[in-house]
Design a protein around this motif. Structure first.
Motif, PDB file in Angstrom:
ATOM      1  N   THR A   1      16.129   9.089  -4.316  1.00  0.00           N
ATOM      2  CA  THR A   1      15.609  10.234  -5.068  1.00  0.00           C
ATOM      3  C   THR A   1      14.385  10.009  -5.491  1.00  0.00           C
ATOM      4  O   THR A   1      14.023   9.271  -6.091  1.00  0.00           O
ATOM      5  CB  THR A   1      16.657  10.590  -6.097  1.00  0.00           C
ATOM      6  OG1 THR A   1      17.966  10.849  -5.749  1.00  0.00           O
ATOM      7  CG2 THR A   1      16.293  11.966  -7.105  1.00  0.00           C
ATOM      8  N   MET A   2      13.467  11.023  -5.169  1.00  0.00           N
ATOM      9  CA  MET A   2      11.960  10.935  -5.727  1.00  0.00           C
ATOM     10  C   MET A   2      11.905  11.478  -7.066  1.00  0.00           C
ATOM     11  O   MET A   2      11.304  12.361  -7.393  1.00  0.00           O
ATOM     12  CB  MET A   2      11.127  11.760  -4.675  1.00  0.00           C
ATOM     13  CG  MET A   2      10.943  10.890  -3.524  1.00  0.00           C
ATOM     14  SD  MET A   2      10.099   9.561  -3.792  1.00  0.00           S
ATOM     15  CE  MET A   2       8.400  10.368  -4.346  1.00  0.00           C
TER      16      MET A   2
ATOM     17  N   GLY B   1       7.045   8.445   7.046  1.00  0.00           N
ATOM     18  CA  GLY B   1       7.496  10.001   6.783  1.00  0.00           C
ATOM     19  C   GLY B   1       8.674   9.787   5.833  1.00  0.00           C
ATOM     20  O   GLY B   1       9.345  10.896   5.864  1.00  0.00           O
ATOM     21  N   GLU B   2       9.067   8.819   4.978  1.00  0.00           N
ATOM     22  CA  GLU B   2      10.153   9.010   4.123  1.00  0.00           C
ATOM     23  C   GLU B   2       9.851   8.017   3.003  1.00  0.00           C
ATOM     24  O   GLU B   2       8.974   6.924   3.068  1.00  0.00           O
ATOM     25  CB  GLU B   2      11.551   8.552   4.637  1.00  0.00           C
ATOM     26  CG  GLU B   2      11.496   7.324   5.323  1.00  0.00           C
ATOM     27  CD  GLU B   2      12.989   6.844   6.053  1.00  0.00           C
ATOM     28  OE1 GLU B   2      13.872   7.782   5.822  1.00  0.00           O
ATOM     29  OE2 GLU B   2      12.981   5.785   6.359  1.00  0.00           O
ATOM     30  N   SER B   3      10.321   8.105   1.812  1.00  0.00           N
ATOM     31  CA  SER B   3      10.428   7.398   0.613  1.00  0.00           C
ATOM     32  C   SER B   3      11.063   5.930   1.014  1.00  0.00           C
ATOM     33  O   SER B   3      12.300   6.057   1.446  1.00  0.00           O
ATOM     34  CB  SER B   3      10.632   8.135  -0.480  1.00  0.00           C
ATOM     35  OG  SER B   3      12.003   8.099  -0.442  1.00  0.00           O
ATOM     36  N   GLN B   4      10.570   4.848   0.435  1.00  0.00           N
ATOM     37  CA  GLN B   4      11.103   3.726   0.428  1.00  0.00           C
ATOM     38  C   GLN B   4      11.339   3.157  -1.044  1.00  0.00           C
ATOM     39  O   GLN B   4      10.114   2.910  -1.587  1.00  0.00           O
ATOM     40  CB  GLN B   4      10.385   2.722   1.383  1.00  0.00           C
ATOM     41  CG  GLN B   4      10.617   2.999   2.666  1.00  0.00           C
ATOM     42  CD  GLN B   4      10.209   1.904   3.673  1.00  0.00           C
ATOM     43  OE1 GLN B   4       9.278   1.075   3.278  1.00  0.00           O
ATOM     44  NE2 GLN B   4      10.105   1.895   5.002  1.00  0.00           N
TER      45      GLN B   4
ATOM     46  N   GLU C   1       7.594  -8.860  -0.177  1.00  0.00           N
ATOM     47  CA  GLU C   1       8.247  -7.415  -0.190  1.00  0.00           C
ATOM     48  C   GLU C   1       9.581  -7.287   0.623  1.00  0.00           C
ATOM     49  O   GLU C   1       9.583  -7.959   1.697  1.00  0.00           O
ATOM     50  CB  GLU C   1       7.284  -6.476   0.375  1.00  0.00           C
ATOM     51  CG  GLU C   1       7.639  -5.039   0.347  1.00  0.00           C
ATOM     52  CD  GLU C   1       6.505  -3.719   0.979  1.00  0.00           C
ATOM     53  OE1 GLU C   1       5.837  -3.222   0.269  1.00  0.00           O
ATOM     54  OE2 GLU C   1       6.767  -3.648   2.241  1.00  0.00           O
ATOM     55  N   THR C   2      10.263  -6.763   0.288  1.00  0.00           N
ATOM     56  CA  THR C   2      11.790  -6.240   0.753  1.00  0.00           C
ATOM     57  C   THR C   2      11.938  -4.725   0.506  1.00  0.00           C
ATOM     58  O   THR C   2      12.158  -4.334  -0.465  1.00  0.00           O
ATOM     59  CB  THR C   2      12.874  -7.216   0.145  1.00  0.00           C
ATOM     60  OG1 THR C   2      12.690  -8.492   0.206  1.00  0.00           O
ATOM     61  CG2 THR C   2      14.198  -6.951   0.863  1.00  0.00           C
ATOM     62  N   VAL C   3      12.427  -4.319   1.503  1.00  0.00           N
ATOM     63  CA  VAL C   3      12.824  -2.850   1.380  1.00  0.00           C
ATOM     64  C   VAL C   3      14.254  -2.757   0.993  1.00  0.00           C
ATOM     65  O   VAL C   3      15.238  -3.006   1.617  1.00  0.00           O
ATOM     66  CB  VAL C   3      12.952  -1.878   2.797  1.00  0.00           C
ATOM     67  CG1 VAL C   3      13.475  -0.721   2.592  1.00  0.00           C
ATOM     68  CG2 VAL C   3      11.131  -1.861   3.306  1.00  0.00           C
TER      69      VAL C   3
ATOM     70  N   SER D   1       0.659  -1.325  -0.174  1.00  0.00           N
ATOM     71  CA  SER D   1      -0.004   0.013  -0.110  1.00  0.00           C
ATOM     72  C   SER D   1       0.965   1.212   0.095  1.00  0.00           C
ATOM     73  O   SER D   1       1.972   0.922   0.236  1.00  0.00           O
ATOM     74  CB  SER D   1      -0.871   0.045   1.400  1.00  0.00           C
ATOM     75  OG  SER D   1      -1.531  -1.185   1.205  1.00  0.00           O
ATOM     76  N   ASP D   2       0.392   2.478  -0.222  1.00  0.00           N
ATOM     77  CA  ASP D   2       0.961   3.715  -0.284  1.00  0.00           C
ATOM     78  C   ASP D   2       2.049   3.696  -1.337  1.00  0.00           C
ATOM     79  O   ASP D   2       3.156   4.375  -1.029  1.00  0.00           O
ATOM     80  CB  ASP D   2       1.626   4.152   1.337  1.00  0.00           C
ATOM     81  CG  ASP D   2       0.584   4.456   2.126  1.00  0.00           C
ATOM     82  OD1 ASP D   2      -0.504   5.133   1.778  1.00  0.00           O
ATOM     83  OD2 ASP D   2       0.492   3.988   3.251  1.00  0.00           O
TER      84      ASP D   2
END
Length: 653
Positions: A242-243, A222-225, A234-236, A200-201
């Motif tokens: 960079t967005m 609060g941050e991008s992953q 899923e794995t981070v 999600s998100d």
């Protein structure tokens, strides 16, 4: 993530025309600046920009600005952005005439299909805020309910955010799209399974060619992953990436991931294999550009080396290899394997004697130190003469163009200002240069700085030349002026080329074409769009565009031109053209035509727009109602039309 500035594409021109007719305040084409209007400050600023461009590589994204139309939604709306970088046009929905509007929307689909290789893998469409799938064999089925949860996923009948694997067996799609553009990402087998929630998100995603793996950006804590999905979990991969949709990628074979992250002294470029236990590897802490070659699964990137930049090639699990130094630009070519590079030869200088003419030699020889200001002026000229005699000069702004193919660097062209690869399986590049026509007289300058300024100005107003080159040594000089190299068309068989020439006084565009080994002649006036058909050198063209419709024809066919048509598609995999004619000015619907060398065929009537799916197959809207935004969706399989559903909102590109 995939593509120098070019003339507007058909869709962009049509959208621009809509804006102009509606009284849009912003200009859609750059105004020509006359020599009288150009000030010293403007020219100096231009020279400074040039110097800055020499010092730092131009990004592929910037070089291709305006070359590939973006699929933006209105500024006040936030759209799901996955998968990244689909083609399309920002039409903004300016309604000034129904037929005109239809033409713009039809062009959106046409451009989207032409933006890359076409795979006829299936059809995904939206109806009643639900997502349906047609797998080309069975009846369409409901795949997901509630696509939008207040967020935008379509503009009129065009939607984005779903992606098939190349074989059509796997589908990724968004659901519950929120007002902030974030969504739930799902995947499923296109037959015999339920959808599986991945995460999600999610803000954006990309998949491997076989659909077995995916990477995506999501908002969390609060941050991008940047996350990775291997088909089960899923794995981070990294936080703080960079967005930007061009800041990360997965190789076509899914074997590794590449991404950018701001480092302590520059931009860090990382790679990470997708095999179990693989760790992230820092390739460089000074990345400028990176690009994936899809056909070879090779990563190419440019990184700073002191005061210059070098280009590297990386294959998963191996050490990066430097393929070229002093690089100023890089892009993977249209065939997905070769690389276009540009470099400035630091050893070269342009001697002052090349662009300064000593017209004061006799007069100055007769002057003595008793002649005051005249003698002081002579002293300044003597300094310039001394620099000329010493062989001094200025650093060149011209670049050399190279093509990297089969592990070898080949010099394709010298002394060009810019270059861009031609979208074709053959590794050709179009190069642009300006040649100074005149020398500046020594009597007209008082310093070397003024001489350099005069030289740059002479380039700006010098003779334009565009050449088409390849790694094999083929060089074709394009005839005419006001040619944009990024508009080049190359036939599928690699024997012919075509390009547009703009009359700077009238703005009218002519289409020129010819064999690479011969001359180029004007084949069409008032050209709007063109394309080579299939793997032949037969050239289809679209001309006399006005009020949403124009005339289509083919150089090389014994057939009459067809007027009053819109939504023209020149097939790249067959010798055929598809278009909509006989358009009803009230409903906007018309007849869907197939044009071939031996005649024309009406495939269906009351058609509003279509999307070419490859191999002679189409999906199209019929009986579309602009007031409700609904239409009947059909699929044409090359032989017959099949109705998929009624009351359809949009089809996913």
């Amino acid at each position: 993530m995939d593509e120098e500035k070019k003339e507007l594409t058909a869709a962009e021109k049509e959208a621009a025309a809509v804006e102009e007719a509606a009284g849009a305040e912003e200009a859609t084409a750059a105004e020509a600046v006359t020599e009288e209007e150009t000030t010293m400050e403007e020219a100096e600023a231009a020279a400074e920009e040039t110097a800055a461009a020499e010092a730092e590589p131009v990004t592929e994204e910037a070089a291709k600005a305006e070359q590939e139309p973006s699929q933006n939604v209105p500024a006040e709306e936030t759209a799901v952005q996955a998968p990244a970088s689909k083609g399309g046009a920002n039409i903004l929905g300016i309604l000034i005439g129904l037929v005109f509007f239809v033409a713009v929307l039809a062009a959106c689909w046409k451009v989207a299909g032409d933006a890359g290789r076409i795979f006829d893998t299936g059809v995904v469409f939206a109806k009643d805020n639900n997502l349906y799938v047609y797998d080309l064999e069975n009846e369409p089925y409901l795949a997901a309910e509630g696509i939008s949860d207040g967020g935008q996923y379509n503009y009129y009948f065009t939607a984005w955010g779903a992606a098939f694997s190349e074989d059509g067996s796997v589908l990724y799609y968004p659901n519950a799209i929120g007002e902030n553009g974030r969504f739930d990402l799902y995947y499923r087998q296109t037959s015999g399974s339920e959808g599986t929630l991945i995460s999600s998100d999610v803000m954006d995603y990309q998949i491997s060619a076989d659909g077995a793996k995916a990477i995506y950006m999501k908002a969390a804590e609060g941050e991008s992953q940047l996350c990775y999905f291997d088909g089960t979990a899923e794995t981070v991969v990294e936080t703080g990436v960079t967005m930007d949709t061009d800041s990360y990628a997965i190789s076509k074979d899914g074997s590794y991931i590449v991404y950018l992250k701001q480092g302590e002294s520059g931009v860090d470029l990382y790679v990470k294999g997708t095999a179990e236990g693989a760790e992230a590897q820092l390739l460089t802490g000074s990345a400028a550009i990176f690009s994936m070659a899809a056909e070879t699964n090779t990563l190419y990137y440019v990184a700073a080396q002191g005061d210059t930049y070098s280009a590297y090639a990386y294959t998963n699990g191996e050490e990066p290899q430097c393929i070229m130094e002093n690089v100023t630009y890089m892009e993977v070519m249209g065939n997905g394997k070769d690389v276009l590079l540009m470099a400035q030869d630091q050893e070269k200088v342009i001697p002052y004697t090349d662009f300064i003419e000593d017209d004061m030699a006799v007069e100055d020889a007769a002057l003595t130190d008793t002649e005051g200001e005249a003698y002081e002026a002579k002293a300044a000229r003597d300094e310039i003469r001394q620099a000329m005699e010493n062989g001094e000069g200025i650093a060149p702004i011209m670049q050399d163009c190279y093509i990297y193919t089969n592990g070898q660097i080949t010099l394709a062209a010298e002394g060009v200002l810019s270059a861009v690869s031609v979208a074709n399986d053959h590794p050709y590049a179009a190069c642009f240069t300006m040649e100074s026509n005149t020398k500046v007289n020594l009597s007209e300058i008082s310093s070397l700085d003024e001489a350099e300024f005069a030289y740059y100005m002479s380039l700006i107003y010098g003779e334009q030349k565009v050449i088409l080159v390849n790694a094999g040594g083929t060089v074709s000089t394009l005839e005419g002026t006001a040619i944009d190299p990024s508009d080049m068309l190359l036939s599928g068989d690699g024997t012919a080329a075509a390009y547009y020439e703009t009359d700077m006084n009238t703005g009218e565009v002519s289409l020129k074409a010819g064999k690479l080994t011969g001359s180029f002649d004007t084949v069409v006036e008032q050209a709007e769009n063109a394309g080579f058909l299939g793997k032949t050198s037969k050239l289809g063209y679209y001309k006399d565009y006005e009020n949403g419709v124009g005339t289509v024809g083919v150089v090389g066919w014994d057939m009459e031109e067809k007027s009053g048509v819109s939504g023209v598609h020149f097939s790249e995999d067959s010798e055929a053209i598809y278009c909509i004619g006989d358009i009803n000015g009230t409903t906007g619907n018309g007849s869907l035509y197939l044009l071939e060398s031996d005649g024309e065929t009406v495939l269906d009537t009351e058609v509003f727009s279509f999307q070419y799916k490859g191999n002679g197959n189409l999906v199209y809207f019929k009986n579309y109602d602009l007031t409700t935004g609904l239409g009947d969706l059909y699929y044409y399989n090359g032989k017959e039309s099949i109705q998929l559903a009624e009351g359809v909102t949009a089809i996913f590109m």
